[in-house]
Motif scaffolding. Structure first.
Motif, PDB file in Angstrom:
ATOM      1  N   ASP A   9     -12.178 -18.577   2.525  1.00 43.98           N
ATOM      2  CA  ASP A   9     -11.785 -17.939   1.262  1.00 43.98           C
ATOM      3  C   ASP A   9     -10.866 -16.737   1.477  1.00 43.98           C
ATOM      4  OD1 ASP A   9     -13.424 -19.541  -0.761  1.00 43.98           O
ATOM      5  OD2 ASP A   9     -14.943 -18.962   0.692  1.00 43.98           O
ATOM      6  N   TRP A  10      -9.803 -16.958   2.250  1.00 43.35           N
ATOM      7  CA  TRP A  10      -8.832 -15.897   2.449  1.00 43.35           C
ATOM      8  C   TRP A  10      -8.014 -15.662   1.186  1.00 43.35           C
ATOM      9  CZ3 TRP A  10      -6.465 -17.676   7.809  1.00 43.35           C
ATOM     10  CH2 TRP A  10      -7.445 -17.532   8.800  1.00 43.35           C
ATOM     11  N   GLN A  11      -7.764 -16.707   0.420  1.00 39.94           N
ATOM     12  CA  GLN A  11      -7.020 -16.599  -0.848  1.00 39.94           C
ATOM     13  C   GLN A  11      -5.667 -15.915  -0.647  1.00 39.94           C
ATOM     14  OE1 GLN A  11     -10.426 -18.289  -2.508  1.00 39.94           O
ATOM     15  NE2 GLN A  11      -8.580 -17.957  -3.650  1.00 39.94           N
ATOM     16  N   ILE A  12      -4.944 -16.320   0.399  1.00 42.69           N
ATOM     17  CA  ILE A  12      -3.636 -15.726   0.672  1.00 42.69           C
ATOM     18  C   ILE A  12      -2.690 -16.016  -0.491  1.00 42.69           C
ATOM     19  CG2 ILE A  12      -1.664 -15.696   2.243  1.00 42.69           C
ATOM     20  CD1 ILE A  12      -4.278 -14.537   3.411  1.00 42.69           C
ATOM     21  N   GLY A  13      -2.013 -14.986  -0.959  1.00 39.51           N
ATOM     22  CA  GLY A  13      -1.103 -15.121  -2.079  1.00 39.51           C
ATOM     23  C   GLY A  13      -1.705 -14.710  -3.404  1.00 39.51           C
ATOM     24  N   ARG A  14      -2.980 -14.341  -3.406  1.00 37.70           N
ATOM     25  CA  ARG A  14      -3.586 -13.909  -4.661  1.00 37.70           C
ATOM     26  C   ARG A  14      -2.931 -12.613  -5.132  1.00 37.70           C
ATOM     27  NH1 ARG A  14      -9.958 -12.910  -6.332  1.00 37.70           N
ATOM     28  NH2 ARG A  14      -9.467 -12.134  -8.403  1.00 37.70           N
ATOM     29  N   GLN A  15      -2.713 -12.515  -6.429  1.00 36.25           N
ATOM     30  CA  GLN A  15      -2.127 -11.327  -7.029  1.00 36.25           C
ATOM     31  C   GLN A  15      -3.204 -10.552  -7.793  1.00 36.25           C
ATOM     32  OE1 GLN A  15       1.243 -10.581  -6.323  1.00 36.25           O
ATOM     33  NE2 GLN A  15       0.747 -12.263  -4.931  1.00 36.25           N
ATOM     34  N   PHE A  16      -3.014  -9.265  -7.891  1.00 35.48           N
ATOM     35  CA  PHE A  16      -3.994  -8.388  -8.527  1.00 35.48           C
ATOM     36  C   PHE A  16      -3.321  -7.570  -9.628  1.00 35.48           C
ATOM     37  CE2 PHE A  16      -5.648  -9.438  -4.385  1.00 35.48           C
ATOM     38  CZ  PHE A  16      -7.012  -9.580  -4.583  1.00 35.48           C
ATOM     39  N   GLU A  17      -2.752  -8.283 -10.605  1.00 45.46           N
ATOM     40  CA  GLU A  17      -2.009  -7.624 -11.680  1.00 45.46           C
ATOM     41  C   GLU A  17      -2.813  -6.579 -12.446  1.00 45.46           C
ATOM     42  OE1 GLU A  17      -2.130 -10.885 -11.275  1.00 45.46           O
ATOM     43  OE2 GLU A  17      -0.107 -11.741 -11.260  1.00 45.46           O
ATOM     44  N   PRO A  18      -4.126  -6.806 -12.709  1.00 46.06           N
ATOM     45  CA  PRO A  18      -4.866  -5.790 -13.474  1.00 46.06           C
ATOM     46  C   PRO A  18      -4.887  -4.415 -12.819  1.00 46.06           C
ATOM     47  CG  PRO A  18      -6.075  -7.854 -13.438  1.00 46.06           C
ATOM     48  CD  PRO A  18      -4.948  -8.002 -12.476  1.00 46.06           C
ATOM     49  N   PHE A  19      -4.581  -4.347 -11.518  1.00 42.83           N
ATOM     50  CA  PHE A  19      -4.609  -3.068 -10.825  1.00 42.83           C
ATOM     51  C   PHE A  19      -3.252  -2.367 -10.837  1.00 42.83           C
ATOM     52  CE2 PHE A  19      -8.281  -5.289  -9.232  1.00 42.83           C
ATOM     53  CZ  PHE A  19      -9.240  -4.308  -9.188  1.00 42.83           C
ATOM     54  N   GLY A  20      -2.268  -2.974 -11.484  1.00 49.32           N
ATOM     55  CA  GLY A  20      -1.003  -2.298 -11.671  1.00 49.32           C
ATOM     56  C   GLY A  20      -0.069  -2.386 -10.473  1.00 49.32           C
ATOM     57  N   PRO A  21       1.152  -1.864 -10.613  1.00 51.60           N
ATOM     58  CA  PRO A  21       2.173  -1.993  -9.579  1.00 51.60           C
ATOM     59  C   PRO A  21       1.927  -1.149  -8.339  1.00 51.60           C
ATOM     60  CG  PRO A  21       2.973  -0.633 -11.390  1.00 51.60           C
ATOM     61  CD  PRO A  21       1.665  -1.196 -11.829  1.00 51.60           C
ATOM     62  N   GLU A  22       1.067  -0.145  -8.426  1.00 50.51           N
ATOM     63  CA  GLU A  22       0.792   0.679  -7.248  1.00 50.51           C
ATOM     64  C   GLU A  22      -0.269   0.033  -6.357  1.00 50.51           C
ATOM     65  OE1 GLU A  22       0.014   4.791  -7.825  1.00 50.51           O
ATOM     66  OE2 GLU A  22       1.566   5.049  -9.333  1.00 50.51           O
ATOM     67  N   ASP A  23      -1.384  -0.385  -6.943  1.00 47.95           N
ATOM     68  CA  ASP A  23      -2.512  -0.868  -6.157  1.00 47.95           C
ATOM     69  C   ASP A  23      -2.517  -2.380  -5.965  1.00 47.95           C
ATOM     70  OD1 ASP A  23      -3.636   1.733  -5.882  1.00 47.95           O
ATOM     71  OD2 ASP A  23      -4.384   1.587  -7.934  1.00 47.95           O
ATOM     72  N   GLY A  24      -2.002  -3.137  -6.955  1.00 48.91           N
ATOM     73  CA  GLY A  24      -2.038  -4.591  -6.865  1.00 48.91           C
ATOM     74  C   GLY A  24      -1.394  -5.151  -5.607  1.00 48.91           C
ATOM     75  N   PRO A  25      -0.142  -4.769  -5.288  1.00 50.47           N
ATOM     76  CA  PRO A  25       0.498  -5.300  -4.086  1.00 50.47           C
ATOM     77  C   PRO A  25      -0.235  -4.925  -2.797  1.00 50.47           C
ATOM     78  CG  PRO A  25       2.139  -4.400  -5.576  1.00 50.47           C
ATOM     79  CD  PRO A  25       0.805  -3.994  -6.126  1.00 50.47           C
ATOM     80  N   ILE A  26      -0.847  -3.757  -2.760  1.00 53.16           N
ATOM     81  CA  ILE A  26      -1.579  -3.346  -1.555  1.00 53.16           C
ATOM     82  C   ILE A  26      -2.821  -4.210  -1.366  1.00 53.16           C
ATOM     83  CG2 ILE A  26      -2.923  -1.457  -0.540  1.00 53.16           C
ATOM     84  CD1 ILE A  26      -0.871   0.455  -1.775  1.00 53.16           C
ATOM     85  N   LEU A  27      -3.516  -4.531  -2.448  1.00 57.17           N
ATOM     86  CA  LEU A  27      -4.681  -5.401  -2.346  1.00 57.17           C
ATOM     87  C   LEU A  27      -4.274  -6.818  -1.940  1.00 57.17           C
ATOM     88  CD1 LEU A  27      -6.749  -4.206  -5.442  1.00 57.17           C
ATOM     89  CD2 LEU A  27      -7.077  -3.601  -3.039  1.00 57.17           C
ATOM     90  N   ALA A  28      -3.127  -7.272  -2.420  1.00 54.57           N
ATOM     91  CA  ALA A  28      -2.637  -8.590  -2.018  1.00 54.57           C
ATOM     92  C   ALA A  28      -2.275  -8.599  -0.534  1.00 54.57           C
ATOM     93  CB  ALA A  28      -1.428  -8.976  -2.866  1.00 54.57           C
ATOM     94  N   GLU A  29      -1.627  -7.544  -0.072  1.00 49.22           N
ATOM     95  CA  GLU A  29      -1.240  -7.446   1.338  1.00 49.22           C
ATOM     96  C   GLU A  29      -2.462  -7.388   2.251  1.00 49.22           C
ATOM     97  OE1 GLU A  29       1.586  -7.232   4.490  1.00 49.22           O
ATOM     98  OE2 GLU A  29       1.742  -7.806   2.372  1.00 49.22           O
ATOM     99  N   ALA A  30      -3.539  -6.779   1.766  1.00 53.11           N
ATOM    100  CA  ALA A  30      -4.762  -6.659   2.574  1.00 53.11           C
ATOM    101  C   ALA A  30      -5.322  -8.011   2.969  1.00 53.11           C
ATOM    102  CB  ALA A  30      -5.812  -5.864   1.808  1.00 53.11           C
ATOM    103  N   ARG A  31      -5.048  -9.042   2.176  1.00 54.23           N
ATOM    104  CA  ARG A  31      -5.577 -10.367   2.472  1.00 54.23           C
ATOM    105  C   ARG A  31      -4.861 -10.974   3.683  1.00 54.23           C
ATOM    106  NH1 ARG A  31      -9.078 -10.563  -1.099  1.00 54.23           N
ATOM    107  NH2 ARG A  31      -9.936 -12.518  -0.338  1.00 54.23           N
TER     108      ARG A  31
END
Length: 377
Positions: A9-31
């Motif tokens: 369940d790595w879910q590579i490519g998942r986006q986190f839009e509810p967290f906004g443009p500052e935090d969403g991309p960082i959470l996606a990169e963490a995967r």
């Protein structure tokens, strides 16, 4: 002793839009970053293989760049990786896996378990002949038959370890609201004479029985108290012997859900201290209920804002929190006469359909009065 890393369940490519443009991309990169840490751990522990039990990718439509980056992240461990399609990245006729093959990015030490047939991995230097991996790849997002049933009759070499690899819901064990209905018999490890059954789909670490485990996602992605954020090291003494399973905490971002009821000023101060002690990489969901006076609420606002600046992400839900201005609040704000009447009306409206609007208006009005009058909470 043969050792494995079991993850899923790595879910590579998942986006986190509810967290906004500052935090969403960082959470996606963490995967992607956690995959590199898994590779490093596998190399340090000198395991014989890494098994990934499905949902490597979050969706079929991830970009070619994301596919390339995923396979690049596997380079830190030169031993065999076995990747199983799950419900998010099922082995369709045209899939993320067929695209990866066309791109030519799959290195020789990475094995795609796209067919329900044994995969043999020799284990040089070990007391056993090798690993006979029995995969149950999903070829569609949802199925209502147990794709692990073929394990029971599968033939494997004498003296080799029998390892099942599947993605779905163990019957009678998981809650009803999991991502996929794909059923797996609870007794499959016994009926198929498996030494270990590595599972994915449930995002938390979960022991089903001695030989059957969910590893969970290595990087949490939801506010659920299910022990997410681990990988499992599985030590196998030999055919028929019970495995020794050791969880390794590998996540960077703990996801923390807080529901706090506030009734007196000291409750707000206690929560402020709690927020100050949150881990810097935490992703926090803070839900508030109860009631506070304006002074205590102002202090809490400041504490929340400090926490939002310090932790990775903090989402606040204060819809169930009512503000109850006291006489001391009104005196500090110099809110007498008409302003006092407005504050009283806003306080009363917090219990109706306009509750959130009234609460927001009350907070804004109090802030304006403090700024204009130099009042302090």
């Amino acid at each position: 002793m043969v050792t494995l890393i079991h993850t899923a369940d790595w879910q590579i490519g998942r986006q986190f839009e509810p967290f906004g443009p500052e935090d969403g991309p960082i959470l996606a990169e963490a995967r992607l970053e956690v995959v590199a840490r898994i590779a490093q751990l596998a190399r340090e522990r000198d395991v014989h293989a890494v098994l990934v039990a499905g949902d490597i990718f979050d969706a079929q439509g991830v970009s070619d760049r994301t596919i390339r980056r995923l396979f690049d992240a596997l380079s830190g461990y030169p031993g065999p990786w076995v990747l199983l399609p799950g419900n998010h990245d099922a082995a369709l006729a045209e899939s993320v896996w067929s695209r990866a093959q066309r791109l030519g990015v799959i290195p020789p030490h990475v094995h795609l378990a796209l067919q329900p047939q044994p995969l043999r991995l020799p284990t040089p230097g070990a007391a056993v002949g090798g690993l006979a991996i029995l995969p149950a790849p999903l070829t569609q997002r949802h199925t209502f038959e147990d794709l692990t049933a073929w394990f029971d009759g599968a033939e494997t070499p004498e003296g080799w370890l029998r390892i099942g690899l599947a993605h779905g819901a163990v019957q009678g064990v998981l809650p009803d609201d999991i991502d996929s209905p794909n059923p797996i018999a609870a007794g499959r490890a016994d009926s198929a004479r498996l030494d270990y059954l590595a599972l994915g789909d449930w995002h938390g670490t979960l022991r089903v029985n001695d030989r059957t485990w969910y590893s969970g996602t290595p990087e949490p992605d939801r506010f659920r108290a299910n022990d997410a954020g681990n990988v499992l090291e599985v030590a196998l003494p030999g055919p028929g012997a019970a495995p020794i399973v050791t969880p390794y905490r590998i996540a960077r971002h703990p996801w923390i859900a807080l529901h706090e009821r506030l009734d007196v000023a000291s409750d707000a101060d206690r929560l402020a201290q709690m927020l100050a002690e949150l881990p810097a990489q935490a992703v926090v969901q803070l839900r508030l209920s109860g009631r506070l006076d304006l002074a205590a609420h102002a202090r809490l606002q400041q504490a929340v804002q400090r926490a939002q600046a310090r932790v990775r992400a903090l989402r606040l839900d204060s819809r169930e929190l009512q503000l109850q201005p006291t006489d001391a609040d009104l005196a500090a704000l110099h809110a007498d006469g008409y302003l006092g009447d407005v504050i009283a009306e806003l306080r009363e409206r917090q219990s109706g359909a306009e509750a959130e609007i009234a609460r927001t208006a009350l907070v804004l009005l109090a802030d304006i009065l403090r700024e204009e009058g130099g009042g302090h909470p």
